[in-house]
Design a protein around this motif. Structure first.
Motif, PDB file in Angstrom:
ATOM      1  N   GLU A 146      15.042  24.483  83.854  1.00 14.50           N
ATOM      2  CA  GLU A 146      15.997  24.689  82.750  1.00 14.50           C
ATOM      3  C   GLU A 146      15.296  24.406  81.432  1.00 14.50           C
ATOM      4  OE1 GLU A 146      20.271  24.465  81.240  1.00 14.50           O
ATOM      5  OE2 GLU A 146      19.635  24.690  83.309  1.00 14.50           O
ATOM      6  N   ALA A 147      15.586  25.267  80.436  1.00 13.60           N
ATOM      7  CA  ALA A 147      14.959  25.063  79.131  1.00 13.60           C
ATOM      8  C   ALA A 147      15.483  23.780  78.503  1.00 13.60           C
ATOM      9  CB  ALA A 147      15.265  26.245  78.231  1.00 13.60           C
ATOM     10  N   PRO A 148      14.609  22.992  77.877  1.00 17.41           N
ATOM     11  CA  PRO A 148      15.077  21.770  77.218  1.00 17.41           C
ATOM     12  C   PRO A 148      15.886  22.104  75.954  1.00 17.41           C
ATOM     13  CG  PRO A 148      12.738  22.083  76.846  1.00 17.41           C
ATOM     14  CD  PRO A 148      13.150  23.161  77.798  1.00 17.41           C
ATOM     15  N   THR A 149      16.791  21.196  75.626  1.00 14.81           N
ATOM     16  CA  THR A 149      17.610  21.369  74.430  1.00 14.81           C
ATOM     17  C   THR A 149      17.148  20.413  73.344  1.00 14.81           C
ATOM     18  OG1 THR A 149      19.497  21.967  75.789  1.00 14.81           O
ATOM     19  CG2 THR A 149      19.962  21.312  73.530  1.00 14.81           C
ATOM     20  N   VAL A 150      16.927  20.943  72.160  1.00 13.54           N
ATOM     21  CA  VAL A 150      16.464  20.124  71.040  1.00 13.54           C
ATOM     22  C   VAL A 150      17.592  20.033  70.019  1.00 13.54           C
ATOM     23  CG1 VAL A 150      14.720  19.866  69.244  1.00 13.54           C
ATOM     24  CG2 VAL A 150      14.129  21.009  71.398  1.00 13.54           C
ATOM     25  N   ASP A 159      17.811  16.905  74.870  1.00 15.11           N
ATOM     26  CA  ASP A 159      16.623  16.282  75.449  1.00 15.11           C
ATOM     27  C   ASP A 159      15.758  15.652  74.357  1.00 15.11           C
ATOM     28  OD1 ASP A 159      16.996  17.046  78.273  1.00 15.11           O
ATOM     29  OD2 ASP A 159      16.898  19.089  77.445  1.00 15.11           O
ATOM     30  N   LEU A 160      15.668  16.377  73.244  1.00 13.15           N
ATOM     31  CA  LEU A 160      14.886  15.838  72.123  1.00 13.15           C
ATOM     32  C   LEU A 160      15.781  15.721  70.893  1.00 13.15           C
ATOM     33  CD1 LEU A 160      12.409  16.740  73.869  1.00 13.15           C
ATOM     34  CD2 LEU A 160      11.334  17.468  71.728  1.00 13.15           C
ATOM     35  N   PHE A 161      15.543  14.679  70.119  1.00 11.57           N
ATOM     36  CA  PHE A 161      16.223  14.553  68.830  1.00 11.57           C
ATOM     37  C   PHE A 161      15.165  14.562  67.754  1.00 11.57           C
ATOM     38  CE2 PHE A 161      18.327  11.503  65.649  1.00 11.57           C
ATOM     39  CZ  PHE A 161      18.998  12.547  65.011  1.00 11.57           C
ATOM     40  N   PHE A 162      15.323  15.492  66.801  1.00  9.70           N
ATOM     41  CA  PHE A 162      14.341  15.646  65.729  1.00  9.70           C
ATOM     42  C   PHE A 162      15.098  15.428  64.423  1.00  9.70           C
ATOM     43  CE2 PHE A 162      10.229  18.328  65.067  1.00  9.70           C
ATOM     44  CZ  PHE A 162       9.823  17.482  64.065  1.00  9.70           C
ATOM     45  N   SER A 163      14.938  14.238  63.853  1.00 10.53           N
ATOM     46  CA  SER A 163      15.769  13.842  62.721  1.00 10.53           C
ATOM     47  C   SER A 163      15.064  14.116  61.401  1.00 10.53           C
ATOM     48  CB  SER A 163      16.105  12.352  62.834  1.00 10.53           C
ATOM     49  OG  SER A 163      16.729  11.907  61.644  1.00 10.53           O
ATOM     50  N   ALA A 164      15.839  14.294  60.361  1.00 10.62           N
ATOM     51  CA  ALA A 164      15.269  14.520  59.033  1.00 10.62           C
ATOM     52  C   ALA A 164      14.989  13.206  58.317  1.00 10.62           C
ATOM     53  CB  ALA A 164      16.188  15.397  58.193  1.00 10.62           C
ATOM     54  N   ASP A 165      15.481  12.102  58.856  1.00 10.39           N
ATOM     55  CA  ASP A 165      15.105  10.822  58.252  1.00 10.39           C
ATOM     56  C   ASP A 165      15.111   9.717  59.291  1.00 10.39           C
ATOM     57  OD1 ASP A 165      17.718  10.289  58.676  1.00 10.39           O
ATOM     58  OD2 ASP A 165      18.211   9.816  56.576  1.00 10.39           O
ATOM     59  N   LEU A 166      14.600   8.574  58.883  1.00 13.75           N
ATOM     60  CA  LEU A 166      14.446   7.473  59.822  1.00 13.75           C
ATOM     61  C   LEU A 166      15.780   6.842  60.177  1.00 13.75           C
ATOM     62  CD1 LEU A 166      11.274   5.879  58.242  1.00 13.75           C
ATOM     63  CD2 LEU A 166      11.432   6.927  60.505  1.00 13.75           C
ATOM     64  N   THR A 172      15.523  11.768  74.367  1.00 12.31           N
ATOM     65  CA  THR A 172      16.722  10.931  74.499  1.00 12.31           C
ATOM     66  C   THR A 172      16.707  10.178  75.822  1.00 12.31           C
ATOM     67  OG1 THR A 172      17.996  12.679  75.553  1.00 12.31           O
ATOM     68  CG2 THR A 172      18.103  12.560  73.153  1.00 12.31           C
ATOM     69  N   LYS A 173      17.499   9.112  75.814  1.00 12.67           N
ATOM     70  CA  LYS A 173      17.598   8.260  76.991  1.00 12.67           C
ATOM     71  C   LYS A 173      18.122   9.055  78.197  1.00 12.67           C
ATOM     72  CE  LYS A 173      17.312   3.843  78.171  1.00 12.67           C
ATOM     73  NZ  LYS A 173      16.169   3.013  77.706  1.00 12.67           N
ATOM     74  N   ASP A 174      19.100   9.935  77.932  1.00  7.50           N
ATOM     75  CA  ASP A 174      19.777  10.621  79.035  1.00  7.50           C
ATOM     76  C   ASP A 174      19.051  11.869  79.499  1.00  7.50           C
ATOM     77  OD1 ASP A 174      21.709   8.769  79.041  1.00  7.50           O
ATOM     78  OD2 ASP A 174      23.168   9.916  77.848  1.00  7.50           O
ATOM     79  N   SER A 175      17.950  12.205  78.845  1.00  2.13           N
ATOM     80  CA  SER A 175      17.288  13.449  79.217  1.00  2.13           C
ATOM     81  C   SER A 175      16.810  13.409  80.652  1.00  2.13           C
ATOM     82  CB  SER A 175      16.096  13.707  78.299  1.00  2.13           C
ATOM     83  OG  SER A 175      15.377  14.819  78.770  1.00  2.13           O
ATOM     84  N   ARG A 176      17.179  14.433  81.419  1.00  5.23           N
ATOM     85  CA  ARG A 176      16.720  14.538  82.808  1.00  5.23           C
ATOM     86  C   ARG A 176      15.778  15.717  82.953  1.00  5.23           C
ATOM     87  NH1 ARG A 176      17.966  10.440  82.593  1.00  5.23           N
ATOM     88  NH2 ARG A 176      19.826   9.293  83.249  1.00  5.23           N
ATOM     89  N   ASN A 177      15.467  16.358  81.820  1.00  7.60           N
ATOM     90  CA  ASN A 177      14.668  17.571  81.894  1.00  7.60           C
ATOM     91  C   ASN A 177      13.185  17.236  81.924  1.00  7.60           C
ATOM     92  OD1 ASN A 177      13.318  20.047  81.320  1.00  7.60           O
ATOM     93  ND2 ASN A 177      15.299  20.861  80.617  1.00  7.60           N
ATOM     94  N   PRO A 178      12.487  17.590  83.014  1.00 10.91           N
ATOM     95  CA  PRO A 178      11.065  17.258  83.139  1.00 10.91           C
ATOM     96  C   PRO A 178      10.214  17.964  82.087  1.00 10.91           C
ATOM     97  CG  PRO A 178      11.766  18.739  84.910  1.00 10.91           C
ATOM     98  CD  PRO A 178      12.997  18.353  84.170  1.00 10.91           C
ATOM     99  N   ASP A 179      10.722  19.078  81.518  1.00 11.44           N
ATOM    100  CA  ASP A 179       9.945  19.810  80.524  1.00 11.44           C
ATOM    101  C   ASP A 179       9.990  19.184  79.146  1.00 11.44           C
ATOM    102  OD1 ASP A 179       9.137  21.600  82.353  1.00 11.44           O
ATOM    103  OD2 ASP A 179      10.644  23.128  81.851  1.00 11.44           O
TER     104      ASP A 179
END
Ligand SMILES: Nc1ncnc2c1ncn2[C@@H]1O[C@H](COP(=O)(O)OP(=O)(O)OP(=O)(O)O)[C@@H](O)[C@H]1O
Ligand SMILES: Nc1ncnc2c1ncn2[C@@H]1O[C@H](COP(=O)(O)OP(=O)(O)OP(=O)(O)O)[C@@H](O)[C@H]1O
Ligand code: MOO
Ligand SMILES: [Mg+2]
Ligand SMILES: [Mg+2]
Lengths: 239, 342, 230, 230, 342
Positions: free
Chosen positions: A2-6, A52-59, A199-206
């Motif tokens: 499954e494709a990862p979600t960002v 799966d990934l979180f890409f934030s614009a600030d800290l 993310t903590k909950d990511s189960r995606n190996p990719d």
């Protein structure tokens, strides 16, 4: 697989769309990217969003999730940096001497200074602290038009509504109707950093493969094309 | 508003001046108004009893209602309006659709929309709609007021047939002649209360009911039996308690009974048997009661007894004086037969 | 065709239509029910119900979206419970439809209520005397008479759904092919340098779709009006 | 009172009321005019007008705000021209009112149109035979008969104005005391980590204000209905 | 639909069966319908001329209209309904508000809302509303259909006064008796076209107009002049071209002229002068014309000439045969005076 979600800040769309395209060309499952404001995304992840990934614009919003133990700390990377600039409509004669003792009142005349919201929008927060540091805040603090996003602030200057504005260098470069009057010195504001983490909950190996690709050379070229500085610095905790 | 009356089958006519409460009363019967106090009973079924807090909603009453303002459904064509209640009523008895539309003369309108109809057309459709729902009781609020006399004359026998089929009717009208031959009972309303109620021949011959008098339509209603037919002259001879009478040819078998109205104004009195006149019907009798004299009104009513029945006659006070009429005077009453079935 | 829309944009268009149509249709029955209550009945808490219906209009859409997230998210009050019986809204297109339905609800209910209040109740009485029970009266008399209101309400709700993104993006995010509707896509494009052209293109498409829906509704309404008046 | 609201928040509340009331009232006359045209007349471009009225509903609010900026900004098409006769919208509360008026316009017009379409035209004919010219017919017959629609439309527009921020913030930004309305303030708070409590407090205030407006409208509407039916 | 007729002041009655086009016609006159082809002229002013593409909108016509379905404004109370047109009409001439509400008996209703009125009350308010707008011409579509006979009898003299004030009236009715004494001209409609039109005495005595015949209301209208008053008996003696007649006391000066209806069914013929009868009025004359015999109808109409005027009599074919009537036969016509002003 499954494709990862960002979940990514909206301002990253141009670069990430490019990167996702080339990632897919290499035969990997193309990631699905959900672009929205960083705070929206952070709160969604808090409510169990399938990111799966979180890409934030600030800290701040990355720290928000880190404190709630919703990201994998060891995967967190401060990937990109940006700078903020002072802009004016392209036909403007405004000149400003950047540096300590900065005074924008003359250049503003009766107009407003367009910025992202100085408490909520990252570019606004950076702009405010730079002005404070350089001593120009007191003179303009009642003359600020706070926009809902840095793009909206750019628009105000681009349309000539406001004689001056503070936006990211990346935004200013892409709009032919504005010109950069001056660039704020990097030390005048907290580092403008775009952190990314799994993310903590990511189960995606990719997910980790995608994160690695984001840190790779192809991605670097794409980010730089949009005017970002690639830091690629691992950081364990926030200050 | 106070009203107490009973109606046992047949047609009950509701009379009264404008604003006297006729519509209000039948709204209570139909279940569109809840009375503050009171009871409504139909076929032995208690429909409303305020003391027992009973109130049967209108759709369970099976009471048809022809409204004063027709109330056709604007979103349906005439046919669908007519069939609205038909579909809801179970069973297959009752009048047929074709009969109803034929009789009401609305066949050419069936595909039309309600909004384009003329006043009289609307009212005829409303009558058909109520009939086709197979009601146990029919409320009719001045159903024929918007119709021309000829159309009225066509529809009245049809309502008569309904009555004979056993559907009781509560009929609001301003015209005594309209319900004369139809009604079994009359209820006269005045200012929200019942001024008089009873069998039609009794109430209609009463000289003291102001509403009837002011209606200028006073008259007596006689029960008649068909005696013989005369198709050549298109006449039927009937026998009443007051004597034999000719009426326009009836499609009723010999022996059938019916009711006829003799309007007070259609009777001419004379002291001697008339000769060589166009009045076919002459009844012998005597004056029984003299009505009240009303200042400014040149007319007075007189009740005659002819045989076993009463007739009401309206005549000028001047004639009265010239003929020197008193209770007991023997007279001949000439009735134009054409007036009988008006 | 395919030239001027990327696959993601196509997906957004398809999804927007699905979401708007589903949200509008699904909200119709409760909308009619609530409009009827508000128009015809007096009951305790009526003002409260009225207020709740209007809430999505009063609240900034982001707040509505946030409340939906709290209520119907995977860990939300109702969300957790609904998930057990197999109804999941969070980060699905169904969630976008829910958001649209909620945002359009006050518009739908108002149109319906206004129409119900304008119905001549004497016609309903006439239907009752013809033997129609209250439900039959409603279906065969009231409903046909309020059709103009039903159409108006659905157009408003549909149009709103085609434009709604604040609540949607906050509630179910902006996942291409899953929850990215046309307005979310447009919003995203307004947030990036050089996105204006794309935003305008998508906006035009959204306008065309809504225009078509509007025209259709006008034709329908004209047909209904003709039936009612001619 | 003053304890639980900062001066800026007070200002936002006051401004929101001013903006919502001004926007609603100012859009009423053109709203009635356009609703009348749409309900009663046939003319070339009617569908177009209908579409334009619905546009603010269909477009994401940010896009509407953007278009307002293009049209009514200092250098905008109409803005430049209006500025010459002294009407300035940009960065003024008047601009916020304009944005609210535009956003609420489709809701107002729909409610009015629905009511106008429900008016029994035979009554207007009767008024004409009594000597009333078309304007007098409208003022003395049509308008009183559509009062329920006027009230409903104004409630919708007012509520919408109390919740609108997307178009407002894009058009006139977010200047405390000048253009920062309640929803803008709420939105800003939702963007700050830990801002939820403040956002909820302001949201509650906004709900209370709208609730009061709604109750008032219901009372008004009930009065009108009694006059029409009793 | 085709209709061509002229009406010069006074009251023009519009007759015809339900759906024959009466309402459609007066809608054209009032400006509520645009005719495909045609012209409408009032007081010499061209209101509609399709060839010249002229169409004066209704509010500039000053034509009052009493609708078949009253059309009161539901948002106004009775007083405001009445005053609606009053305020718009300039000038102070015309009937006073107090007179109108008194006569129509609506004083107790003034503060009420239109929705709560009874059918007859609504119609009375609608009449008042139209009158108070000071119209140049009054259109009345069955204005009295919903009223009781007594109320009708009260309102008719009022309309008569309006006519005498010079306001022309176009009056739709199903009842010839209703407009008998009011109308100067009659227009009879059938299936959308004019079947007969002309002065009331001419048209009403015609035996060939089916609509009149079927109306069962045929009769002759006579022009009369007040000769003497007899307050004791509440009678007035008038003189007509057919001879002297007694009618109920009139509030008209001696010498005034008026019109009276002698209904065909209210006349009794005899071959010999009647004696000792209650019929006050007996006119001598001869049979001038025999109507057509209709199969199944027991009655026939006969036109008499009495002096210089015509009378129409309806009698049974049997009486006709028994009396052996032929054109030229001398007869005595007994008319009950009470029938004259009904
Ligand atoms: N809702 C109401 N409020 C106040 N008065 C009312 C209401 N409804 C009816 N009335 C009054 O009650 C009286 C009786 O009305 P109703 O309609 O029963 O009269 P009606 O006998 O049918 O008269 P008509 O022959 O004119 O139709 C009238 O004076 C009417 O004005
Ligand atoms: N909009 C319409 N479309 C089609 N037919 C119509 C329309 N309006 C009226 N008609 C028809 O024209 C005929 C004349 O109607 P009109 O209302 O003039 O009759 P009327 O003489 O006033 O009858 P009534 O005495 O019953 O009121 C009727 O058959 C009617 O159905
Ligand atoms: O309620 Mo909005 O501001 O149209 O998404
Ligand atoms: Mg009544
Ligand atoms: Mg008519």
């Amino acid at each position: 697989a499954e494709a990862p979600t960002v979940f990514a800040a909206a301002s990253l769309k141009n670069a990430l769309d490019d990167i996702a395209g080339s990632y897919a060309k290499e035969g990997k499952p193309a990631p699905k990217v959900s672009y929205a404001a960083s705070n929206t995304l952070a709160k969604q992840i808090e409510q169990g969003a399938p990111a799966d990934l979180f890409f934030s614009a600030d800290l701040d919003w990355m720290d928000y999730l880190a404190k709630k133990d919703l990201i994998q700390p060891d995967t967190r990377v401060s990937l990109l940096a940006n700078s903020i600039v002072l802009i004016a409509p392209k036909d403007s004669k405004a000149e400003v001497k950047m540096g300590p003792g900065l005074d924008l009142t003359a250049a503003l005349g009766t107009g407003k200074l367009a910025m992202g919201n100085v408490e909520a929008v990252p570019a606004g927060k950076y702009g405010k602290s730079a002005l404070e540091k350089l001593g120009g805040w007191a003179g303009v603090k009642d003359r600020i038009a706070q926009a809902e996003s840095v793009r909206a602030a750019l628009l105000l200057v681009s349309r000539g509504e406001a004689p001056l504005g503070i936006v990211y260098a990346t935004d200013a470069a892409a709009d032919a109707n504005v010109k950069i009057v001056a660039t704020f010195p990097a030390e005048s504001h907290p580092a403008i950093v775009y952190p990314v983490a799994i993310t903590k909950d990511s189960r995606n190996p990719d997910a980790s493969a995608l994160l690695a690709y984001l840190r790779g050379p192809t991605a670097k070229a794409a980010f730089e094309k949009q005017g970002f500085t690639v830091l690629n610095r691992s950081a364990t905790a926030a200050q | 508003m106070e009203a107490a009356f009973e109606a046992e089958g047949g047609v009950t006519a509701l009379f009264g001046r404008s604003g006297s409460g006729k519509t209000t009363l039948i709204n209570v019967v139909g279940g569109l108004l809840r009375p503050e106090r009171g009871r409504v009973v139909l076929d032995g079924e208690m429909l409303v009893d305020t003391e027992a807090r009973r109130f049967v909603p209108p759709h369970r009453r099976r009471i048809g209602y022809v409204f004063q303002e027709s109330r056709l459904f604007p979103h349906l064509d005439v046919r669908a309006n007519l069939l609205f209640g038909r579909r809801l009523a179970r069973g297959t008895d009752g009048i047929s659709f074709d009969d109803v539309v034929d009789l009401l003369g609305i066949v050419p309108l069936l595909a039309r929309h309600a909004a384009g109809l003329s006043g009289g057309e609307r009212q005829r459709v409303a009558i058909g709609r109520a009939l086709l729902a197979r009601p146990r009781l029919l409320l009719m609020d001045e159903p024929l007021a918007a119709l021309d006399v000829a159309r009225k004359a066509e529809i009245l026998p049809f309502l008569e047939r309904l009555r004979d089929l056993g559907i009781p009717i509560l009929y609001v009208s301003h015209a005594l002649s309209e319900v004369g031959r139809l009604a079994d009972r009359i209820v006269v309303m005045e200012d929200g209360h019942v001024a008089a109620a009873g069998p039609v021949d009794e109430v209609s011959a009463r000289l003291d009911v102001a509403a009837l008098r002011s209606a200028r339509e006073a008259g007596a209603i006689l029960t008649a039996r068909v005696e013989a037919h005369d198709p050549g002259f298109a006449l039927t001879q009937v026998v009443t308690e007051a004597g034999p009478l000719y009426v326009p040819l009836l499609e009723r078998p010999v022996g059938a009974s019916l009711r006829i109205l003799v309007s007070a104004r259609d009777v001419t009195l004379s002291l001697y048997p008339p000769k060589g006149t166009s009045a076919l019907n002459v009844l012998a009798g005597h004056v029984a009661e003299m009505g009240a004299e009303v200042a400014g009104d040149p007319t007075m009513e007189v009740r005659l007894v002819c045989g076993g029945a009463s007739l009401v006659v309206r005549l000028t006070r001047r004639s009265l004086a010239e003929m020197d009429l008193h209770p007991g005077t023997s007279v001949y009453a000439a009735v134009k037969s054409v007036a009988l079935l008006d | 065709m395919t030239d001027w829309l990327t696959p993601d944009e196509w997906a957004a268009l398809r999804l927007s239509l699905l979401v708007a149509a589903t949200g509008t249709l699904a909200s119709l029955p409760p909308g009619i029910g609530i409009a009827y209550l508000l128009a015809r009945r007096r009951f305790w808490g009526k003002s409260m119900l009225d207020m709740v219906v209007h809430l999505p209009l009063v609240l900034p859409p982001v707040v509505t979206g946030y409340l939906l997230l709290l209520g119907f998210g995977r860990r939300g009050l109702f969300g957790a419970w609904l998930a057990e019986i197999g109804i999941v809204f969070s980060f699905r297109w169904t969630g976008a439809a829910l958001a649209c339905a909620v945002m359009g609800f006050p518009l739908l209910v108002r149109a319906l209520r206004l129409s119900i209040e304008a119905v001549d109740r004497r016609l309903e009485q006439a239907a009752a005397t013809l033997g129609a029970n209250p439900l039959q009266v409603f279906v065969r008399v009231t409903l046909p008479l309020i059709l103009p209101g039903v159409i108006a309400g659905m157009v408003l709700a549909f149009a709103k759904a085609m434009g709604e993104f604040g609540a949607t993006i906050t509630f179910v995010s902006n996942i291409p092919g899953e929850t990215q509707t046309l307005p979310s896509a447009i919003y995203t494009l307004t947030q990036i340098p050089g996105g204006e052209a794309g935003a305008m293109r998508l906006t035009l498409i959204s306008i065309i779709v809504s225009m078509a829906a509007l025209l259709m509704s006008e034709l329908l309404a004209r047909g209904v009006a003709r039936r009612l008046a001619a």
